[in-house]
Enzyme design. Structure first.
Site, PDB file in Angstrom:
ATOM      1  N   LYS A 278      -6.804   3.500  -3.742  1.00  0.00           N
ATOM      2  CA  LYS A 278      -7.281   3.465  -2.355  1.00  0.00           C
ATOM      3  C   LYS A 278      -7.505   4.890  -1.874  1.00  0.00           C
ATOM      4  CE  LYS A 278      -5.415   2.051   2.205  1.00  0.00           C
ATOM      5  NZ  LYS A 278      -4.309   1.306   2.878  1.00  0.00           N
TER       6      LYS A 278
ATOM      7  N   LYS B  68     -10.138   0.246  -2.957  1.00  0.00           N
ATOM      8  CA  LYS B  68     -10.079   0.032  -1.510  1.00  0.00           C
ATOM      9  C   LYS B  68     -10.417   1.330  -0.777  1.00  0.00           C
ATOM     10  CE  LYS B  68      -6.949  -1.279   2.282  1.00  0.00           C
ATOM     11  NZ  LYS B  68      -5.595  -1.776   2.648  1.00  0.00           N
TER      12      LYS B  68
ATOM     13  N   ASP C 276       0.862  -1.181   0.000  1.00  0.00           N
ATOM     14  CA  ASP C 276       0.000   0.000   0.000  1.00  0.00           C
ATOM     15  C   ASP C 276       0.902   1.237   0.000  1.00  0.00           C
ATOM     16  OD1 ASP C 276      -1.788  -2.124   0.541  1.00  0.00           O
ATOM     17  OD2 ASP C 276      -3.101  -0.819   1.711  1.00  0.00           O
TER      18      ASP C 276
END
Length: 304
Positions: free
Chosen positions: A204, A240, A132
């Site tokens: 995300k 996400k 991430d």
């Protein structure tokens, strides 16, 4: 890259409409278990310890120890700081749960690029399945789009076989137009590093360290960017939302919006995740309620 504008009124109106859908009981039971299977169970605190990570991993594999007619699935991944990846890898061995690690100078993204790339490579070498990364919002807001794109491309190359999730930190991007532009830029820059298979790359919303985190409207803008990329290329990018999603009711609203915007193909952990730490227990409470007719107390579930 063409800059697309977003109708703020329509985005917020449509996002609100998703919260008013009527969900049948049978569909709700399916949605609750699907949401559990989509969770990246996360701890990103300065006091994180190996023992806490081991406890979190055990919960990720077996979220609920009670007896139910339908088994509760494991979550999708455990998300930890890079230094704790080896602990998570060891504890999750022989399970289906992936290990995700934040990297690239999380949560600011302001470290020198060579340090951020070294951060990524070390996490992957230690066994992380997913990275991430967080973009440099200061560079983005200063209009240094080529720099931001180049950093994303280099980060994906540094990931090797690991899945890349690109955090935009939407709470700092100020406008829906910026969120849309950052989404398009992130997807394009990731593609510049090489072909993308389904689920190789996610975008995300948030680090969870900035308020607001994920919102229905900002997530909808990002879903529309994913939809338009799919229509143009046939490539499915994952999504996400993270930060601030704490209740089962809210999670189901997100799944309704996902289904209505991208379709059933995205209703899988391969293409959609919730970044959350407290959401799991509320989902478990609702699962138990659906099957037994009784609400359980918060202390009936472990914190980690």
């Amino acid at each position: 890259m063409d800059r697309r504008t977003t109708d703020a009124v329509m985005v917020e109106q449509r996002a609100r409409a998703m919260t008013r859908r009527s969900i049948k009981t049978e569909a709700k039971q399916v949605a609750l278990r699907l949401a559990i299977a989509m969770i990246d169970l996360t701890t990103l605190e300065g006091k994180d310890s190996p023992q806490k990570i081991k406890s979190l991993c055990r919960k990720a594999i077996r979220p609920y120890d009670g007896l139910l007619d339908l088994e509760v699935p494991p979550v999708a991944a455990v998300c930890v700081y890079p230094s704790l990846v080896p602990v998570a890898i060891d504890t999750l061995a022989n399970s289906t749960v992936c290990v995700a690690s934040v990297a690239t100078g999380f949560p600011s993204g302001q470290y020198p690029l060579d340090i951020r790339l070294a951060d990524v490579k070390q996490a992957v070498e230690d066994g992380a399945d997913e990275i991430d990364m967080v973009i440099n919002r200061g560079a983005f807001l200063a209009g240094k789009y080529d720099q931001v794109a180049s950093e994303i491309t280099k980060t994906r190359l540094a990931c090797g076989p690991a899945r890349l999730k690109i955090i935009l930190e939407t709470g700092e991007l100020e406008t829906y137009d910026n969120i849309r532009q950052a989404s398009d830029l992130a997807i394009s820059a990731a593609a510049d590093a090489g072909p993308i298979e389904t689920g190789d790359v996610f975008i995300k919303t948030s680090t969870g360290k900035v308020s607001p985190g994920a919102t229905m409207a900002s997530t909808l803008v990002m879903l529309e960017a994913i939809r338009d990329h799919y229509h143009a290329t046939g490539v499915r990018i994952g999504m996400k939302p993270a930060g601030g999603i704490r209740t089962a009711k809210t999670a189901i609203h997100y799944l309704v919006m996902l289904k209505e915007t991208l379709g059933n193909a995205w209703l899988t952990p391969e293409l959609f995740r919730f970044g959350a730490s407290t959401l799991l227990n509320d989902l478990l409470r609702q699962v138990v309620k659906q099957e037994t007719g009784h609400y359980t107390a918060g202390w009936d579930f472990s914190i980690a």
